[in-house]
Design an enzyme around this catalytic site. Sequence first.
Site, PDB file in Angstrom:
ATOM      1  N   SER A   1      12.935 -25.944 -17.093  1.00 27.85           N
ATOM      2  CA  SER A   1      12.840 -24.402 -17.505  1.00 27.85           C
ATOM      3  C   SER A   1      11.308 -24.338 -17.879  1.00 27.85           C
ATOM      4  CB  SER A   1      13.764 -24.170 -18.774  1.00 27.85           C
ATOM      5  OG  SER A   1      15.007 -24.330 -18.425  1.00 27.85           O
TER       6      SER A   1
ATOM      7  N   ARG B   1      12.603 -25.381 -29.845  1.00 27.41           N
ATOM      8  CA  ARG B   1      11.572 -25.853 -28.816  1.00 27.41           C
ATOM      9  C   ARG B   1      10.303 -26.043 -29.404  1.00 27.41           C
ATOM     10  NH1 ARG B   1      15.701 -26.405 -27.607  1.00 27.41           N
ATOM     11  NH2 ARG B   1      16.874 -25.713 -25.708  1.00 27.41           N
TER      12      ARG B   1
ATOM     13  N   GLU C   1       7.000 -23.207 -21.493  1.00 24.00           N
ATOM     14  CA  GLU C   1       7.507 -24.390 -22.108  1.00 24.00           C
ATOM     15  C   GLU C   1       6.790 -25.553 -21.814  1.00 24.00           C
ATOM     16  OE1 GLU C   1      11.742 -26.692 -22.561  1.00 24.00           O
ATOM     17  OE2 GLU C   1      11.861 -24.621 -22.247  1.00 24.00           O
TER      18      GLU C   1
END
Length: 357
Positions: A243, A166, A349
């Site tokens: 998320s 990520r 995130e």
Amino acid sequence: MEERHDEPLAGWTTMRVGGPAARMVVVSTTDELVDAVREVDDADEPLLVLGGGSNLVLPDDGFAGTVVAVRTTGVEVDSADLCGGANVTVAAGEPWDPFVERAVAEGWSGIEALSGIPGSTGATPIQNVGAYGQEVAQTIARVRVWDRLEERVRTMMTMDCRFTYRHSLFKGTDRYVVLDVMFQLVLQSLSQPVRYADLATQLGVEVGERVPLGDAREAVLAQRRRRGMVLDSEDHDTWSCGSFFTNPVLTEAEFAALEERAAERLGADAPAPPRFPEAGGRVKTSAAWLIERAGFGKGYAMPGPAAVSTKHSLALTNRGSAHTSDIVALAREVRDGVRDAFGVALVNEPVLLGQEL
């Protein structure tokens, strides 16, 4: 190129919060994108480059500078043969899921597990978008960017992008503006090996097996719909950034400490925290597992205005009338609760523009 003033930004994001932009420029070609960014930089004004708005939480008071909304289009097949695969260059503003849908239809294997993810293609390399055992780093051949510091177009090969979980060279900096992305995909009718256990179970195969591309896509979409992760204007569980927290990646010592804290809190006979091996001897665990067992289960804080999704504990949602301050307050509550319960620091995130947890 289209210019707007005092443009409400909430409707440009999937979380549907945020105040107005003092100025917005909507660009439809790569040249317009570069020109718009250069103009703002030459004027030394604040700049926000906005793609699909699926990974962004904007402040309630809006943005005082110029927002460049990237709506560039184009999918170009540079080459396609059985030896080299399909090399496909996609403009940054192309919506991601329609491109995945086309890849499946064309027999381009490698991104089928990334079906249903909202946002634009240009955003995918920034956080190395991934799901269900795939991530874009596995198929990206190169990323072409505008370097705002050097004021030139640069081509970044895969190794230059510094992809990790990520994360990439492009995340956490405003230096680079993605112009287009080239994907190198495999020409075949079957998916890449299915890596996600729930997905394999749904498909009726063992982990590591391959299935027809269309079957893989439909199974992923079904999984995402059950979790409220496919956009639906009528379903407030999808008014989110997906998320909200990444899965923590811990050292062995940190994971051992987590196991000890979990046993103390949940009981010695309770299931242990999930563990997945990572490079360098590190261990990834589940943010959703931590959130739920810290007391923030599905539907926490309902009816809102901000609440944990009723379908997935990793999604923080706007129940229809939330402000950014409501989303951020809930995120802080969840983050602090997990830290207090298990000693693990969750990392958000999405980008929280002008605000911190």
